[in-house]
Motif scaffolding. Structure first.
Motif, PDB file in Angstrom:
ATOM      1  N   MET A   1       0.849  -1.193   0.000  1.00  0.00           N
ATOM      2  CA  MET A   1       0.000   0.000   0.000  1.00  0.00           C
ATOM      3  C   MET A   1       0.880   1.236   0.000  1.00  0.00           C
ATOM      4  SD  MET A   1      -3.372  -0.546   0.132  1.00  0.00           S
ATOM      5  CE  MET A   1      -3.960   0.985   0.865  1.00  0.00           C
ATOM      6  N   HIS A   2       0.420   2.277  -0.682  1.00  0.00           N
ATOM      7  CA  HIS A   2       1.064   3.570  -0.554  1.00  0.00           C
ATOM      8  C   HIS A   2       0.022   4.663  -0.754  1.00  0.00           C
ATOM      9  CE1 HIS A   2       1.543   2.691  -4.911  1.00  0.00           C
ATOM     10  NE2 HIS A   2       1.316   3.976  -5.057  1.00  0.00           N
ATOM     11  N   PHE A   3       0.362   5.869  -0.277  1.00  0.00           N
ATOM     12  CA  PHE A   3      -0.594   6.968  -0.241  1.00  0.00           C
ATOM     13  C   PHE A   3       0.033   8.214  -0.859  1.00  0.00           C
ATOM     14  CE2 PHE A   3      -1.307   4.070   3.261  1.00  0.00           C
ATOM     15  CZ  PHE A   3      -2.662   3.802   3.159  1.00  0.00           C
TER      16      PHE A   3
ATOM     17  N   VAL B   1      -6.776  13.203  -2.076  1.00  0.00           N
ATOM     18  CA  VAL B   1      -5.788  12.245  -1.557  1.00  0.00           C
ATOM     19  C   VAL B   1      -6.019  10.916  -2.263  1.00  0.00           C
ATOM     20  CG1 VAL B   1      -5.569  13.365   0.691  1.00  0.00           C
ATOM     21  CG2 VAL B   1      -7.313  11.603   0.350  1.00  0.00           C
TER      22      VAL B   1
ATOM     23  N   GLY C   1      -5.118   6.426  -2.084  1.00  0.00           N
ATOM     24  CA  GLY C   1      -4.542   5.228  -1.517  1.00  0.00           C
ATOM     25  C   GLY C   1      -4.499   4.169  -2.600  1.00  0.00           C
ATOM     26  N   GLU C   2      -3.356   3.547  -2.784  1.00  0.00           N
ATOM     27  CA  GLU C   2      -3.195   2.574  -3.872  1.00  0.00           C
ATOM     28  C   GLU C   2      -2.711   1.235  -3.316  1.00  0.00           C
ATOM     29  OE1 GLU C   2      -0.339   2.251  -7.747  1.00  0.00           O
ATOM     30  OE2 GLU C   2      -1.567   4.075  -7.579  1.00  0.00           O
TER      31      GLU C   2
ATOM     32  N   ARG D   1      -6.744   1.643  -7.060  1.00  0.00           N
ATOM     33  CA  ARG D   1      -6.583   2.957  -6.440  1.00  0.00           C
ATOM     34  C   ARG D   1      -7.929   3.534  -6.039  1.00  0.00           C
ATOM     35  NH1 ARG D   1      -4.058   7.153 -10.336  1.00  0.00           N
ATOM     36  NH2 ARG D   1      -6.173   7.175 -11.176  1.00  0.00           N
TER      37      ARG D   1
ATOM     38  N   ALA E   1      -9.406   7.238  -4.710  1.00  0.00           N
ATOM     39  CA  ALA E   1      -8.940   8.622  -4.642  1.00  0.00           C
ATOM     40  C   ALA E   1     -10.109   9.573  -4.413  1.00  0.00           C
ATOM     41  CB  ALA E   1      -8.193   8.997  -5.925  1.00  0.00           C
TER      42      ALA E   1
ATOM     43  N   HIS F   1      -0.081  13.567  -9.179  1.00  0.00           N
ATOM     44  CA  HIS F   1      -0.073  12.783  -7.951  1.00  0.00           C
ATOM     45  C   HIS F   1       1.329  12.829  -7.344  1.00  0.00           C
ATOM     46  CE1 HIS F   1      -3.586  10.077  -9.547  1.00  0.00           C
ATOM     47  NE2 HIS F   1      -3.753  11.359  -9.787  1.00  0.00           N
TER      48      HIS F   1
ATOM     49  N   GLU G   1       3.477  10.992  -4.509  1.00  0.00           N
ATOM     50  CA  GLU G   1       3.437   9.793  -3.669  1.00  0.00           C
ATOM     51  C   GLU G   1       4.806   9.553  -3.041  1.00  0.00           C
ATOM     52  OE1 GLU G   1       2.072   6.567  -6.068  1.00  0.00           O
ATOM     53  OE2 GLU G   1       0.501   7.764  -7.018  1.00  0.00           O
TER      54      GLU G   1
END
Length: 247
Positions: free
Chosen positions: A35-37, A85, A87-88, A98, A100, A245, A247
């Motif tokens: 996960m990443h944001f 924002v 989150g993927e 994703r 968003a 984006h 990140e």
């Protein structure tokens, strides 16, 4: 539109130029995280495609039957902006999901032309509506990316974006529904910088249903606006968005 075309040309030129030889990779393991944001900023254009009813009869404020022939169109596009924002979640080496949440702020310029009423110059009279637009949307997208080469990784995306319209007004000529659902498709490229990943993305959003509140004419208290409110039977929203984006 010229700005978006130049963006695509610049992106393709950059990819071709960078594909000539290997370079040192920045952040080589960032795509391996489950996960990443990140945060989202960008600009966009909103459009409305109207389906005019043509000649029709309506009941004015005095209860009299009136004939009308009014057309409606959005006569220009103004750029808006969006923030949000993301989150993927990594699904495979090349596929990701994703979510968003994003807010879109813009303004639409609507022009009505009355073909049964002439002004002092003999021209058809017109009425105008500046329709403020604030959408709260949550994009749910699948992203398919190519294999990373050096510090670039192009991708394509598609998904759905349910949206809430926060800018409806009771006294407008036309009123959009408070909720909508968009299909979106687009493309972008990951640029791996030393301290973060930058992702420019160009996407197209199309409403899947009728965006127009067809019951709005029944609630209008100003009888002079009835012929304008009844001139349209269907409206479809669309958005062209250039998003960055971080990140």
């Amino acid at each position: 539109m010229r700005f978006f075309t130049l963006y695509i040309i610049a992106l393709l030129t950059s990819l071709v130029a960078s594909a000539q030889e290997r370079t040192v990779e920045n952040r080589p393991y960032c795509d391996l995280r489950p996960m990443h944001f990140g945060v989202i900023v960008g600009t966009h254009f909103q459009d409305l495609e109207f389906e005019n009813v043509g000649a029709f009869t309506y009941t004015d404020a005095d209860g009299n039957q009136q004939d009308a022939l009014v057309t409606c169109d959005q006569n220009k596009w103004d750029s808006g902006f969006q923030v949000g924002v993301l989150g993927e979640m990594r699904l495979t080496d090349y596929l990701a999901f994703r979510a968003a949440p994003v807010m879109y702020f813009a303004n639409r310029h609507i022009v009505f032309t009355d073909y049964k009423d002439l002004d002092a110059k003999g021209d058809y009279t017109q009425a105008r509506q500046d329709m403020k637009s604030v959408y709260v949307s949550c994009s749910l997208d699948l992203i398919y990316a190519a294999q990373r080469f050096n510090n670039h990784r192009p991708y394509v995306m598609a998904g759905l974006a349910p949206a809430l319209n926060l800018s409806t007004k009771a006294n407008d000529y036309l009123q959009l529904k408070k909720s909508d659902l968009f299909f979106e498709v687009g493309m972008g490229c990951d640029f791996y910088l030393p301290f973060f990943k930058l992702r420019p993305e160009l996407k197209f959003m199309y409403s899947l249903g009728n965006s127009l509140n067809t019951n709005h004419a029944k609630t209008l208290k100003d009888g002079s606006k009835l012929k304008y409110a009844g001139s349209v039977s269907h409206a479809r929203s669309s958005i062209i968005a250039l998003t960055f984006h971080f990140e």
